[in-house]
Design a protein around this motif. Structure first.
Motif, PDB file in Angstrom:
ATOM      1  N   MET A   1       0.777  -1.415   0.153  1.00  0.00           N
ATOM      2  CA  MET A   1      -0.017   0.125   0.129  1.00  0.00           C
ATOM      3  C   MET A   1       1.039   1.207  -0.067  1.00  0.00           C
ATOM      4  N   GLN A   2       1.774   1.010   0.738  1.00  0.00           N
ATOM      5  CA  GLN A   2       2.822   2.257   0.746  1.00  0.00           C
ATOM      6  C   GLN A   2       3.238   2.961  -0.625  1.00  0.00           C
ATOM      7  N   SER A   3       3.699   1.865  -1.423  1.00  0.00           N
ATOM      8  CA  SER A   3       4.087   2.162  -2.820  1.00  0.00           C
ATOM      9  C   SER A   3       3.077   2.816  -3.488  1.00  0.00           C
ATOM     10  N   VAL A   4       1.729   2.544  -3.358  1.00  0.00           N
ATOM     11  CA  VAL A   4       0.513   3.228  -3.928  1.00  0.00           C
ATOM     12  C   VAL A   4       0.695   4.764  -3.573  1.00  0.00           C
ATOM     13  N   LEU A   5       0.629   4.745  -2.386  1.00  0.00           N
ATOM     14  CA  LEU A   5       0.540   6.266  -1.699  1.00  0.00           C
ATOM     15  C   LEU A   5       1.653   7.237  -2.165  1.00  0.00           C
ATOM     16  N   ASP A   6       3.016   6.371  -2.187  1.00  0.00           N
ATOM     17  CA  ASP A   6       4.049   6.961  -2.616  1.00  0.00           C
ATOM     18  C   ASP A   6       4.050   7.507  -4.091  1.00  0.00           C
ATOM     19  N   ARG A   7       3.375   6.867  -4.949  1.00  0.00           N
ATOM     20  CA  ARG A   7       3.165   7.071  -6.547  1.00  0.00           C
ATOM     21  C   ARG A   7       2.039   8.263  -6.559  1.00  0.00           C
ATOM     22  N   HIS A   8       0.999   8.047  -5.752  1.00  0.00           N
ATOM     23  CA  HIS A   8       0.131   9.398  -5.802  1.00  0.00           C
ATOM     24  C   HIS A   8       0.602  10.665  -5.438  1.00  0.00           C
ATOM     25  N   HIS A   9       1.682  10.535  -4.192  1.00  0.00           N
ATOM     26  CA  HIS A   9       2.207  11.804  -3.686  1.00  0.00           C
ATOM     27  C   HIS A   9       3.123  12.210  -4.623  1.00  0.00           C
ATOM     28  N   ALA A  10       3.916  11.401  -5.386  1.00  0.00           N
ATOM     29  CA  ALA A  10       5.117  11.797  -6.452  1.00  0.00           C
ATOM     30  C   ALA A  10       4.263  12.551  -7.533  1.00  0.00           C
ATOM     31  N   LEU A  11       3.235  11.971  -7.963  1.00  0.00           N
ATOM     32  CA  LEU A  11       2.416  12.650  -9.052  1.00  0.00           C
ATOM     33  C   LEU A  11       1.691  13.898  -8.492  1.00  0.00           C
ATOM     34  N   LEU A  12       1.093  14.202  -7.522  1.00  0.00           N
ATOM     35  CA  LEU A  12       0.659  15.324  -6.993  1.00  0.00           C
ATOM     36  C   LEU A  12       1.808  16.228  -6.728  1.00  0.00           C
ATOM     37  N   THR A  13       3.007  16.061  -6.101  1.00  0.00           N
ATOM     38  CA  THR A  13       4.019  16.788  -6.133  1.00  0.00           C
ATOM     39  C   THR A  13       4.462  17.441  -7.512  1.00  0.00           C
ATOM     40  N   ALA A  14       4.639  16.554  -8.374  1.00  0.00           N
ATOM     41  CA  ALA A  14       5.069  16.973 -10.075  1.00  0.00           C
ATOM     42  C   ALA A  14       4.071  18.063 -10.376  1.00  0.00           C
ATOM     43  N   LEU A  15       2.677  17.608 -10.220  1.00  0.00           N
ATOM     44  CA  LEU A  15       1.594  18.718 -10.818  1.00  0.00           C
ATOM     45  C   LEU A  15       1.688  20.002 -10.079  1.00  0.00           C
ATOM     46  N   LEU A  16       2.122  19.902  -8.848  1.00  0.00           N
ATOM     47  CA  LEU A  16       2.154  21.225  -7.909  1.00  0.00           C
ATOM     48  C   LEU A  16       3.324  22.082  -8.185  1.00  0.00           C
ATOM     49  N   GLY A  17       4.264  21.532  -8.608  1.00  0.00           N
ATOM     50  CA  GLY A  17       5.608  22.221  -8.928  1.00  0.00           C
ATOM     51  C   GLY A  17       5.900  23.025  -7.737  1.00  0.00           C
ATOM     52  N   ASP A  18       6.291  24.188  -7.808  1.00  0.00           N
ATOM     53  CA  ASP A  18       6.572  24.718  -6.821  1.00  0.00           C
ATOM     54  C   ASP A  18       5.589  25.846  -6.162  1.00  0.00           C
ATOM     55  N   ARG A  19       4.416  25.652  -6.668  1.00  0.00           N
ATOM     56  CA  ARG A  19       3.060  26.397  -6.078  1.00  0.00           C
ATOM     57  C   ARG A  19       2.672  25.789  -4.773  1.00  0.00           C
ATOM     58  N   GLY A  20       2.169  26.780  -3.847  1.00  0.00           N
ATOM     59  CA  GLY A  20       1.637  26.388  -2.712  1.00  0.00           C
ATOM     60  C   GLY A  20       0.071  26.512  -2.810  1.00  0.00           C
ATOM     61  N   GLY A  21      -0.576  26.600  -1.383  1.00  0.00           N
ATOM     62  CA  GLY A  21      -1.680  26.923  -1.265  1.00  0.00           C
ATOM     63  C   GLY A  21      -2.516  25.560  -0.925  1.00  0.00           C
ATOM     64  N   ASP A  22      -3.818  25.851  -1.066  1.00  0.00           N
ATOM     65  CA  ASP A  22      -4.700  24.445  -0.737  1.00  0.00           C
ATOM     66  C   ASP A  22      -5.181  23.858  -2.049  1.00  0.00           C
ATOM     67  N   LEU A  23      -5.343  22.502  -1.799  1.00  0.00           N
ATOM     68  CA  LEU A  23      -6.042  21.638  -2.718  1.00  0.00           C
ATOM     69  C   LEU A  23      -7.420  21.207  -2.546  1.00  0.00           C
ATOM     70  N   VAL A  24      -8.292  21.488  -3.327  1.00  0.00           N
ATOM     71  CA  VAL A  24      -9.553  21.110  -3.398  1.00  0.00           C
ATOM     72  C   VAL A  24      -9.786  19.662  -3.607  1.00  0.00           C
ATOM     73  N   VAL A  25     -10.513  18.965  -2.785  1.00  0.00           N
ATOM     74  CA  VAL A  25     -10.738  17.612  -2.893  1.00  0.00           C
ATOM     75  C   VAL A  25     -12.199  17.141  -2.994  1.00  0.00           C
ATOM     76  N   THR A  26     -12.764  16.853  -3.977  1.00  0.00           N
ATOM     77  CA  THR A  26     -14.229  16.318  -3.925  1.00  0.00           C
ATOM     78  C   THR A  26     -14.249  14.725  -3.836  1.00  0.00           C
ATOM     79  N   VAL A  27     -15.311  14.355  -3.340  1.00  0.00           N
ATOM     80  CA  VAL A  27     -15.740  13.033  -3.098  1.00  0.00           C
ATOM     81  C   VAL A  27     -17.094  12.606  -3.580  1.00  0.00           C
ATOM     82  N   VAL A  28     -17.390  11.725  -4.440  1.00  0.00           N
ATOM     83  CA  VAL A  28     -19.025  11.742  -4.727  1.00  0.00           C
ATOM     84  C   VAL A  28     -19.477  10.336  -3.790  1.00  0.00           C
ATOM     85  N   THR A  29     -20.344  10.601  -3.135  1.00  0.00           N
ATOM     86  CA  THR A  29     -21.092   9.424  -2.486  1.00  0.00           C
ATOM     87  C   THR A  29     -22.652   9.324  -2.741  1.00  0.00           C
ATOM     88  N   TRP A  30     -23.285   8.150  -2.366  1.00  0.00           N
ATOM     89  CA  TRP A  30     -24.615   8.122  -2.263  1.00  0.00           C
ATOM     90  C   TRP A  30     -25.278   7.963  -1.104  1.00  0.00           C
TER      91      TRP A  30
END
Length: 136
Positions: free
Chosen positions: A1-30
């Motif tokens: 599981m840690q490798s999955v989390l590490d990949r999500h973090h690496a991709l998000l870090t690459a997307l963020l670049g050097d910008r900071g601030g908040d990330l908006v997270v949405t989740v759909v439920t029923w």
């Protein structure tokens, strides 16, 4: 599981670049699968989509919350649930919606800001891409 989390973090870090601030997270439920608010503390109702009378089905409930871009670990409880197939409709983005990231139980999809950003991500994370000709 840690490798999955590490990949999500690496991709998000690459997307963020050097910008900071908040990330908006949405989740759909029923209604039959409510949000566990421990997964997205501080989340609030964003939208309720009610099917037309003749369409059947259940209403979709979209929750929105925010995390700090310097605390990606705050996403881990939700990312674990997504990896286990318990939540599928989550999207993370910066407040300006310059890009979107949709993690799912087999990886994640990116809607990049530009074709150049897309090409850069595909090159940087080439070994993570599917071998299927469509990339899926």
């Amino acid at each position: 599981m840690q490798s999955v989390l590490d990949r999500h973090h690496a991709l998000l870090t690459a997307l963020l670049g050097d910008r900071g601030g908040d990330l908006v997270v949405t989740v759909v439920t029923w209604p039959h699968w409510p949000l566990d608010f421990a997964l997205l503390p501080g989340a609030g109702l964003w939208r309720l989509f009610v099917p037309e009378d003749d369409a059947g089905g259940s209403p979709a409930i979209v929750w929105a919350g925010a995390i700090r871009s310097d605390d990606l670990g705050a996403l881990d409880p939700l990312l674990r649930q997504i990896a286990d197939g318990r939540y599928g409709g989550a999207v993370t983005a910066p407040r300006d919606l310059a890009w979107l990231y949709h993690p799912y139980d087999g990886g994640g999809d990116v809607i990049a800001a530009t074709l150049g950003q897309r090409a850069h991500l595909m090159s940087r994370f080439a070994d993570w891409l599917s071998n299927h000709p469509s990339g899926q």
